[in-house]
Scaffold this active site. Structure first.
Site, short mmCIF file in Angstrom:
data_model
loop_
_atom_site.label_atom_id
_atom_site.label_comp_id
_atom_site.label_asym_id
_atom_site.label_seq_id
_atom_site.Cartn_x
_atom_site.Cartn_y
_atom_site.Cartn_z
N LEU A 64 1.33 -0.96 -0.41
CA LEU A 64 -0.01 0.13 0.23
C LEU A 64 0.95 1.42 -0.14
CD1 LEU A 64 -2.51 -1.16 2.55
CD2 LEU A 64 -3.19 -1.50 0.29
N PRO A 65 1.66 1.51 -0.92
CA PRO A 65 2.50 2.65 -1.33
C PRO A 65 1.63 3.74 -0.73
CG PRO A 65 2.66 1.41 -3.38
CD PRO A 65 1.69 0.57 -2.33
N HIS A 66 2.49 4.72 -0.71
CA HIS A 66 1.14 6.23 -1.11
C HIS A 66 2.13 7.17 0.05
CE1 HIS A 66 2.02 4.37 3.68
NE2 HIS A 66 1.60 5.79 3.83
N ALA A 67 1.67 8.30 -0.56
CA ALA A 67 2.13 10.18 -0.13
C ALA A 67 1.31 10.89 -0.97
CB ALA A 67 3.76 9.90 -1.93
#
Length: 154
Positions: A64-67
């Site tokens: 769940l990559p997020h930025a």
């Protein structure tokens, strides 16, 4: 908040293989730029910066990559199904094949966290993950993801 408001059908892609976690981030950047107009380079940079704080591979083949980024006006997402899993430094050391990325405005607080919680809940559902892995059509994958929430809420 529901996944249909976060994930556009065009932001779902099936990718045969990527050579590395970094290459996967570039795929996500390209997808974010094509779908939402967010500059790919900025997405890749922000995702890699977030990964440096700790990997977002949550286990069971899910990441769940997020930025948070400048130039993003609402929380939005991108989903990639990898036909060949890639090492992602996940907490359980298993390679990742389901990747749901979130992009939020830099000043987003609660909305970003709500979206992350929603995506996390959805991707923890083993039956949803099984359905996602058994489909290689982006439109079907989008339907599985966006309908999963309405079934859970019922």
């Amino acid at each position: 908040m529901n996944l249909a408001n976060i994930l556009e059908p065009e932001a779902v892609r099936v990718v045969a293989a990527v050579s590395s976690k970094k290459r996967l981030m570039h795929e996500l950047g390209d997808l974010a730029e094509a779908t939402y107009g967010i500059e790919a380079h900025a997405v890749v940079e922000a995702l890699l910066e977030r990964e440096s704080l700790g990997p977002t591979g949550v286990g069971h083949g899910v990441a769940l990559p997020h930025a948070r980024l400048d130039g993003v006006d609402k929380v939005c997402g991108a989903f990639i199904l990898l036909e060949k899993p890639v090492d992602f430094d996940a907490v359980d050391r298993q390679p990742v094949d389901l990747v749901f990325a979130l992009f939020a405005p830099r000043e987003a607080g609660v909305e970003h966290l709500k979206a992350l919680a929603l995506v996390s809940r959805t991707m923890r559902d083993k039956s949803i993950c099984t359905k996602l892995r058994s489909n290689n059509d982006a439109a079907t994958i989008h339907t599985i993801l966006t309908e999963a929430q309405s079934v859970q809420a019922a």
